[in-house]
Design a protein around this motif. Structure first.
Motif, PDB file in Angstrom:
ATOM      1  N   THR A  12       0.807  -1.236   0.000  1.00 29.00           N
ATOM      2  CA  THR A  12       0.000   0.000   0.000  1.00 29.00           C
ATOM      3  C   THR A  12       0.832   1.276   0.000  1.00 29.00           C
ATOM      4  O   THR A  12       0.340   2.329  -0.386  1.00 29.00           O
ATOM      5  N   HIS A  13       2.080   1.207   0.451  1.00 20.72           N
ATOM      6  CA  HIS A  13       2.909   2.408   0.543  1.00 20.72           C
ATOM      7  C   HIS A  13       4.337   2.074   0.099  1.00 20.72           C
ATOM      8  O   HIS A  13       4.855   1.002   0.414  1.00 20.72           O
ATOM      9  N   ARG A  14       4.959   3.026  -0.596  1.00 22.35           N
ATOM     10  CA  ARG A  14       6.327   2.850  -1.079  1.00 22.35           C
ATOM     11  C   ARG A  14       7.171   4.067  -0.724  1.00 22.35           C
ATOM     12  O   ARG A  14       6.701   5.198  -0.817  1.00 22.35           O
ATOM     13  N   PHE A  15       8.420   3.792  -0.344  1.00 19.73           N
ATOM     14  CA  PHE A  15       9.343   4.853   0.027  1.00 19.73           C
ATOM     15  C   PHE A  15      10.717   4.570  -0.554  1.00 19.73           C
ATOM     16  O   PHE A  15      11.079   3.421  -0.811  1.00 19.73           O
ATOM     17  N   GLY A  16      11.481   5.651  -0.739  1.00 14.29           N
ATOM     18  CA  GLY A  16      12.875   5.506  -1.130  1.00 14.29           C
ATOM     19  C   GLY A  16      13.757   5.304   0.090  1.00 14.29           C
ATOM     20  O   GLY A  16      13.279   5.142   1.221  1.00 14.29           O
ATOM     21  N   PHE A  17      15.084   5.376  -0.149  1.00 12.88           N
ATOM     22  CA  PHE A  17      16.027   5.055   0.919  1.00 12.88           C
ATOM     23  C   PHE A  17      16.839   6.296   1.300  1.00 12.88           C
ATOM     24  O   PHE A  17      18.034   6.393   1.046  1.00 12.88           O
ATOM     25  N   SER A  18      16.166   7.257   1.900  1.00 11.15           N
ATOM     26  CA  SER A  18      16.824   8.430   2.469  1.00 11.15           C
ATOM     27  C   SER A  18      16.474   8.480   3.955  1.00 11.15           C
ATOM     28  O   SER A  18      15.541   7.810   4.408  1.00 11.15           O
ATOM     29  N   GLN A  19      17.207   9.281   4.718  1.00  8.78           N
ATOM     30  CA  GLN A  19      16.944   9.371   6.155  1.00  8.78           C
ATOM     31  C   GLN A  19      15.493   9.772   6.415  1.00  8.78           C
ATOM     32  O   GLN A  19      14.795   9.165   7.229  1.00  8.78           O
ATOM     33  N   THR A  20      15.021  10.788   5.703  1.00  8.84           N
ATOM     34  CA  THR A  20      13.654  11.258   5.902  1.00  8.84           C
ATOM     35  C   THR A  20      12.627  10.195   5.537  1.00  8.84           C
ATOM     36  O   THR A  20      11.652   9.959   6.271  1.00  8.84           O
ATOM     37  N   GLU A  21      12.850   9.515   4.409  1.00  5.41           N
ATOM     38  CA  GLU A  21      11.882   8.516   3.955  1.00  5.41           C
ATOM     39  C   GLU A  21      11.873   7.278   4.845  1.00  5.41           C
ATOM     40  O   GLU A  21      10.823   6.674   5.059  1.00  5.41           O
ATOM     41  N   VAL A  22      13.036   6.894   5.359  1.00  7.41           N
ATOM     42  CA  VAL A  22      13.084   5.743   6.279  1.00  7.41           C
ATOM     43  C   VAL A  22      12.261   6.047   7.526  1.00  7.41           C
ATOM     44  O   VAL A  22      11.453   5.220   7.986  1.00  7.41           O
ATOM     45  N   GLU A  23      12.429   7.241   8.077  1.00  7.67           N
ATOM     46  CA  GLU A  23      11.665   7.614   9.267  1.00  7.67           C
ATOM     47  C   GLU A  23      10.172   7.663   8.961  1.00  7.67           C
ATOM     48  O   GLU A  23       9.344   7.158   9.736  1.00  7.67           O
ATOM     49  N   GLU A  24       9.818   8.247   7.818  1.00  4.51           N
ATOM     50  CA  GLU A  24       8.404   8.368   7.459  1.00  4.51           C
ATOM     51  C   GLU A  24       7.781   6.999   7.191  1.00  4.51           C
ATOM     52  O   GLU A  24       6.634   6.741   7.563  1.00  4.51           O
ATOM     53  N   ALA A  25       8.541   6.098   6.560  1.00  8.52           N
ATOM     54  CA  ALA A  25       8.032   4.761   6.258  1.00  8.52           C
ATOM     55  C   ALA A  25       7.698   3.999   7.534  1.00  8.52           C
ATOM     56  O   ALA A  25       6.645   3.364   7.637  1.00  8.52           O
TER      57      ALA A  25
END
Length: 362
Positions: A332-345
């Motif tokens: 249902t959700h996809r994120f990249g591999f940055s500090q911000t995206e890891v935290e948000e994921a």
């Protein structure tokens, strides 16, 4: 073991980075050094990594069941990627192959391993189970025999989904699901949903699934549940809810899967299952439970448990290749591999709601 790390290629490759769990609610992308490639190992560039409930438990509490994080650890274990390098004695994989990784490395020396139940190995080295590092990294090193080549029509994301799907497949094998088995699934979270999909692929003719959340029940219905039932968290409601379950089933409940693992869900499963039926405990919500075992025993209801899985990746990949199981709607959700995206994921996964499987695309 799940070997993790920093790649130091002779051509000056970029530094390998990984998502480290450093303290409660704190993840940091930091360098991760790879070990030397052994003769039977492969180096894999990660492409898809899913977030599991255990990952969230570690983030929130630094523990999951009896496993405790005592020092910084790389997180993640649901993964797939592309082979970049193979060891000198690896025969069946070559650079460029897309693979799904089975995250647990057993000893192959203990009694459990020799009896074929390697998932129960006391010396198991499992991605992101302390003190073993996980796979949310640019690259990892892993044994070649635990890397399974993806069919052409199976995506890397679907390959990563083989890990949670393996739990459902192993549960169905333990419960002997077949074309004459009517199934009840307690819990419509990610594991409940993959167990439902696996039960259907094993031939279960009728599946009823229950949950406390309307949105998850709606997803279960869309994925093929025959009936969905909303239940409460109040154990006093068990009797009435069992009547509703049995009515919805239109016959006896042959096998119940408790994919939540709470006092109430296990009580419901034991009570709803027909005499001579079976209850399979999949979820581990409560470390200890008080449940009506004596009445269930008087009806010869068998209770079995599962722990992880064994020899499931080939069958999972065949189910995906053939179309018998479609896991794509679960992502249902996809994120990249940055500090911000890891935290948000991880925040997205922890909130639950309409998030079923949160996936990183690296």
């Amino acid at each position: 073991m799940g070997k993790g790390g920093k790649s130091e290629g002779s051509n000056g490759e970029e530094e390998n980075m990984a998502a480290w769990l450093v303290s409660i609610n704190t993840l940091k992308i930091q360098p991760f050094k790879l070990p030397a490639l052994g003769p039977y190992d492969v180096r894999v560039r990660m492409k898809a990594v899913g977030i599991c409930g255990s990952d969230v438990h570690y983030l929130k509490t630094l523990r999951c069941a009896d496993f405790v994080v005592k020092e910084p650890m790389v997180i993640g274990h649901e993964c797939a990627g592309v082979i970049e390098e193979v060891g000198s004695d690896v025969k069946d994989l070559v650079p460029g192959d897309r693979v799904a990784l089975e995250p647990g490395i057993s000893c192959w020396k203990c009694t459990q391993c020799k009896e074929g139940r390697y998932n129960l190995c006391p010396d198991m080295k499992f991605f992101a189970t302390p003190p073993v590092h996980g796979s949310l990294a640019n690259q990892v090193v892993h044994p070649a025999d635990l890397c399974f080549k993806l069919p052409e029509n199976v995506s890397l994301e679907e390959g990563a989904m083989c890990e949670p799907l393996s739990v459902g497949v192993h549960a169905c094998r333990r419960a002997n699901i077949g074309p004459e088995t009517n199934v009840l699934v307690m819990g419509a979270g990610p594991i409940g949903l993959v167990t439902m999909l696996a039960a259907r692929a094993f031939g279960a003719p009728r599946i009823v699934i229950v949950d406390v959340d309307d949105s998850r029940l709606s997803v279960a219905k869309e994925l093929g549940a025959d009936e969905i039932i909303k239940v409460s968290i109040n154990i006093q409601d068990v009797e009435g809810e069992v009547e509703s379950i049995q009515k919805a089933m239109g016959g006896g409940v042959d096998v119940s899967f408790d994919c939540a693992g709470f006092n109430k869900t296990m009580t419901t499963a034991l009570t709803a299952t027909r005499a001579g039926g079976k209850v399979c405990l999949v979820g581990m919500g409560h470390h200890e439970m008080t449940v009506p075992l004596t009445p269930a025993a008087a009806r010869e209801v068998d209770v079995v448990g599962i722990f992880r899985y064994k020899n499931t990746w080939p069958l999972c990949l065949e189910f995906l290749r053939s179309g018998k199981i479609d896991v794509k709607p679960l992502i249902t959700h996809r994120f990249g591999f940055s500090q911000t995206e890891v935290e948000e994921a991880f925040e997205t996964s922890a909130r639950g709601g309409n998030a079923i499987k949160v996936m990183f695309n690296l």
